[in-house]
Write a protein that holds these residues in place. Sequence first.
Motif, PDB file in Angstrom:
ATOM      1  N   ARG A 121      75.774  23.791 106.204  1.00 12.76           N
ATOM      2  CA  ARG A 121      76.647  23.715 107.379  1.00 12.76           C
ATOM      3  C   ARG A 121      76.451  24.913 108.301  1.00 12.76           C
ATOM      4  O   ARG A 121      76.351  24.772 109.516  1.00 12.76           O
ATOM      5  CB  ARG A 121      78.101  23.622 106.928  1.00 12.76           C
ATOM      6  CG  ARG A 121      79.070  23.457 108.057  1.00 12.76           C
ATOM      7  CD  ARG A 121      78.927  22.076 108.653  1.00 12.76           C
ATOM      8  NE  ARG A 121      79.924  21.903 109.673  1.00 12.76           N
ATOM      9  CZ  ARG A 121      79.662  21.417 110.867  1.00 12.76           C
ATOM     10  NH1 ARG A 121      78.455  21.033 111.176  1.00 12.76           N
ATOM     11  NH2 ARG A 121      80.609  21.291 111.754  1.00 12.76           N
ATOM     12  N   LEU A 122      76.376  26.105 107.715  1.00 11.40           N
ATOM     13  CA  LEU A 122      76.217  27.304 108.528  1.00 11.40           C
ATOM     14  C   LEU A 122      74.815  27.391 109.123  1.00 11.40           C
ATOM     15  O   LEU A 122      74.638  27.917 110.217  1.00 11.40           O
ATOM     16  CB  LEU A 122      76.556  28.550 107.714  1.00 11.40           C
ATOM     17  CG  LEU A 122      78.020  28.648 107.270  1.00 11.40           C
ATOM     18  CD1 LEU A 122      78.239  29.881 106.411  1.00 11.40           C
ATOM     19  CD2 LEU A 122      78.976  28.616 108.450  1.00 11.40           C
ATOM     20  N   ASP A 123      73.827  26.860 108.424  1.00 10.38           N
ATOM     21  CA  ASP A 123      72.478  26.804 108.991  1.00 10.38           C
ATOM     22  C   ASP A 123      72.461  25.960 110.261  1.00 10.38           C
ATOM     23  O   ASP A 123      71.796  26.300 111.236  1.00 10.38           O
ATOM     24  CB  ASP A 123      71.474  26.242 107.981  1.00 10.38           C
ATOM     25  CG  ASP A 123      71.021  27.266 106.956  1.00 10.38           C
ATOM     26  OD1 ASP A 123      71.422  28.449 107.057  1.00 10.38           O
ATOM     27  OD2 ASP A 123      70.259  26.873 106.047  1.00 10.38           O
ATOM     28  N   MET A 124      73.196  24.846 110.246  1.00 10.20           N
ATOM     29  CA  MET A 124      73.267  23.997 111.446  1.00 10.20           C
ATOM     30  C   MET A 124      73.909  24.751 112.603  1.00 10.20           C
ATOM     31  O   MET A 124      73.454  24.650 113.743  1.00 10.20           O
ATOM     32  CB  MET A 124      74.064  22.722 111.156  1.00 10.20           C
ATOM     33  CG  MET A 124      73.324  21.738 110.310  1.00 10.20           C
ATOM     34  SD  MET A 124      74.158  20.136 110.026  1.00 10.20           S
ATOM     35  CE  MET A 124      75.800  20.339 110.618  1.00 10.20           C
ATOM     36  N   LEU A 125      74.963  25.502 112.310  1.00 12.66           N
ATOM     37  CA  LEU A 125      75.691  26.212 113.362  1.00 12.66           C
ATOM     38  C   LEU A 125      74.931  27.421 113.901  1.00 12.66           C
ATOM     39  O   LEU A 125      75.243  27.905 114.985  1.00 12.66           O
ATOM     40  CB  LEU A 125      77.065  26.656 112.853  1.00 12.66           C
ATOM     41  CG  LEU A 125      78.048  25.525 112.568  1.00 12.66           C
ATOM     42  CD1 LEU A 125      79.306  26.081 111.921  1.00 12.66           C
ATOM     43  CD2 LEU A 125      78.377  24.758 113.842  1.00 12.66           C
TER      44      LEU A 125
ATOM     45  N   ARG B  94      70.432  35.225 109.801  1.00  8.56           N
ATOM     46  CA  ARG B  94      70.060  34.194 110.782  1.00  8.56           C
ATOM     47  C   ARG B  94      70.642  34.519 112.157  1.00  8.56           C
ATOM     48  O   ARG B  94      69.976  34.383 113.173  1.00  8.56           O
ATOM     49  CB  ARG B  94      70.531  32.817 110.321  1.00  8.56           C
ATOM     50  CG  ARG B  94      69.720  32.249 109.173  1.00  8.56           C
ATOM     51  CD  ARG B  94      70.290  30.915 108.694  1.00  8.56           C
ATOM     52  NE  ARG B  94      70.349  29.910 109.729  1.00  8.56           N
ATOM     53  CZ  ARG B  94      69.347  29.077 110.049  1.00  8.56           C
ATOM     54  NH1 ARG B  94      68.192  29.161 109.422  1.00  8.56           N
ATOM     55  NH2 ARG B  94      69.504  28.168 110.993  1.00  8.56           N
ATOM     56  N   VAL B  95      71.902  34.928 112.182  1.00  5.70           N
ATOM     57  CA  VAL B  95      72.556  35.257 113.449  1.00  5.70           C
ATOM     58  C   VAL B  95      71.874  36.448 114.109  1.00  5.70           C
ATOM     59  O   VAL B  95      71.589  36.439 115.307  1.00  5.70           O
ATOM     60  CB  VAL B  95      74.063  35.516 113.225  1.00  5.70           C
ATOM     61  CG1 VAL B  95      74.701  36.172 114.435  1.00  5.70           C
ATOM     62  CG2 VAL B  95      74.775  34.218 112.873  1.00  5.70           C
ATOM     63  N   ARG B  96      71.584  37.477 113.325  1.00  9.46           N
ATOM     64  CA  ARG B  96      70.917  38.668 113.881  1.00  9.46           C
ATOM     65  C   ARG B  96      69.525  38.339 114.390  1.00  9.46           C
ATOM     66  O   ARG B  96      69.110  38.825 115.438  1.00  9.46           O
ATOM     67  CB  ARG B  96      70.847  39.776 112.836  1.00  9.46           C
ATOM     68  CG  ARG B  96      72.194  40.442 112.596  1.00  9.46           C
ATOM     69  CD  ARG B  96      72.068  41.537 111.563  1.00  9.46           C
ATOM     70  NE  ARG B  96      71.036  42.489 111.926  1.00  9.46           N
ATOM     71  CZ  ARG B  96      71.249  43.731 112.335  1.00  9.46           C
ATOM     72  NH1 ARG B  96      72.482  44.164 112.444  1.00  9.46           N
ATOM     73  NH2 ARG B  96      70.250  44.533 112.626  1.00  9.46           N
TER      74      ARG B  96
ATOM     75  N   ALA C   9      71.479  27.492 114.189  1.00 12.40           N
ATOM     76  CA  ALA C   9      70.103  27.070 114.472  1.00 12.40           C
ATOM     77  C   ALA C   9      69.645  27.429 115.883  1.00 12.40           C
ATOM     78  O   ALA C   9      68.471  27.658 116.111  1.00 12.40           O
ATOM     79  CB  ALA C   9      69.961  25.572 114.251  1.00 12.40           C
ATOM     80  N   GLY C  10      70.559  27.495 116.826  1.00 12.31           N
ATOM     81  CA  GLY C  10      70.182  27.749 118.217  1.00 12.31           C
ATOM     82  C   GLY C  10      70.109  29.227 118.547  1.00 12.31           C
ATOM     83  O   GLY C  10      70.364  30.095 117.708  1.00 12.31           O
ATOM     84  N   PRO C  11      69.779  29.519 119.791  1.00 12.38           N
ATOM     85  CA  PRO C  11      69.707  30.915 120.224  1.00 12.38           C
ATOM     86  C   PRO C  11      71.102  31.509 120.421  1.00 12.38           C
ATOM     87  O   PRO C  11      72.045  30.814 120.788  1.00 12.38           O
ATOM     88  CB  PRO C  11      68.959  30.834 121.552  1.00 12.38           C
ATOM     89  CG  PRO C  11      69.247  29.467 122.059  1.00 12.38           C
ATOM     90  CD  PRO C  11      69.381  28.588 120.843  1.00 12.38           C
ATOM     91  N   CYS C  12      71.228  32.770 120.146  1.00  9.41           N
ATOM     92  CA  CYS C  12      72.459  33.552 120.373  1.00  9.41           C
ATOM     93  C   CYS C  12      73.724  32.910 119.798  1.00  9.41           C
ATOM     94  O   CYS C  12      74.728  32.756 120.511  1.00  9.41           O
ATOM     95  CB  CYS C  12      72.642  33.831 121.860  1.00  9.41           C
ATOM     96  SG  CYS C  12      71.296  34.727 122.607  1.00  9.41           S
ATOM     97  N   PRO C  13      73.739  32.553 118.520  1.00  4.17           N
ATOM     98  CA  PRO C  13      74.960  31.959 117.967  1.00  4.17           C
ATOM     99  C   PRO C  13      76.095  32.972 117.920  1.00  4.17           C
ATOM    100  O   PRO C  13      75.877  34.161 117.675  1.00  4.17           O
ATOM    101  CB  PRO C  13      74.538  31.536 116.565  1.00  4.17           C
ATOM    102  CG  PRO C  13      73.399  32.420 116.224  1.00  4.17           C
ATOM    103  CD  PRO C  13      72.700  32.727 117.509  1.00  4.17           C
ATOM    104  N   ASP C  14      77.293  32.521 118.199  1.00  6.99           N
ATOM    105  CA  ASP C  14      78.496  33.342 118.101  1.00  6.99           C
ATOM    106  C   ASP C  14      79.392  32.642 117.094  1.00  6.99           C
ATOM    107  O   ASP C  14      79.954  31.582 117.379  1.00  6.99           O
ATOM    108  CB  ASP C  14      79.180  33.466 119.463  1.00  6.99           C
ATOM    109  CG  ASP C  14      80.348  34.433 119.442  1.00  6.99           C
ATOM    110  OD1 ASP C  14      80.624  35.039 118.380  1.00  6.99           O
ATOM    111  OD2 ASP C  14      80.990  34.575 120.494  1.00  6.99           O
ATOM    112  N   LEU C  15      79.504  33.211 115.900  1.00  6.51           N
ATOM    113  CA  LEU C  15      80.179  32.552 114.789  1.00  6.51           C
ATOM    114  C   LEU C  15      81.304  33.430 114.266  1.00  6.51           C
ATOM    115  O   LEU C  15      81.116  34.618 114.020  1.00  6.51           O
ATOM    116  CB  LEU C  15      79.153  32.285 113.682  1.00  6.51           C
ATOM    117  CG  LEU C  15      79.558  31.442 112.501  1.00  6.51           C
ATOM    118  CD1 LEU C  15      79.978  30.037 112.937  1.00  6.51           C
ATOM    119  CD2 LEU C  15      78.393  31.342 111.520  1.00  6.51           C
ATOM    120  N   VAL C  16      82.481  32.816 114.118  1.00  2.42           N
ATOM    121  CA  VAL C  16      83.634  33.485 113.529  1.00  2.42           C
ATOM    122  C   VAL C  16      83.980  32.719 112.258  1.00  2.42           C
ATOM    123  O   VAL C  16      84.303  31.529 112.315  1.00  2.42           O
ATOM    124  CB  VAL C  16      84.845  33.490 114.487  1.00  2.42           C
ATOM    125  CG1 VAL C  16      86.056  34.133 113.820  1.00  2.42           C
ATOM    126  CG2 VAL C  16      84.504  34.204 115.789  1.00  2.42           C
TER     127      VAL C  16
END
Length: 127
Positions: free
Chosen positions: A37-41, A73-75, A43-50
């Motif tokens: 699930r987190l890999d899907m979220l 992945r986010v970094r 996957a794109g450029p510049c993810p902002d995840l809380v």
Amino acid sequence: MSDIPGRSAQPLEVGTAHVVILRGELDLLAAPALRARLDMLTAGPCPDLVLDLRPVSFIDCSGLGVLCRVRNRVRARHGRLRLVTGSTSLRRVLRHTGMAGVFELLPGMPVGVAGPPATETGDRSVL
């Protein structure tokens, strides 16, 4: 909405942030579904995840591994990851594993990100 980590709705998007509420135990059984699930979220450029970890009751090395993976992945995609937790036990685990300064930890939802509670209609991801 089920508290089973593999079951989720769509994440709430506030601005560019995806808010994901994690519930229950983040352990060996929950890790594969959570990782996917987190890999899907991320996957794109510049993810902002809380990631809201306040409802998490237990985390083992598999759960920590997933958190490290999503951080990497986010970094790599020049994004931002924030963990929301008021748990002293999670902070202690991070300190004892040498990861205390690795994550951006917040005691509550960031300003402008807090939204309505999770609902059956899928306002937020509940894993």
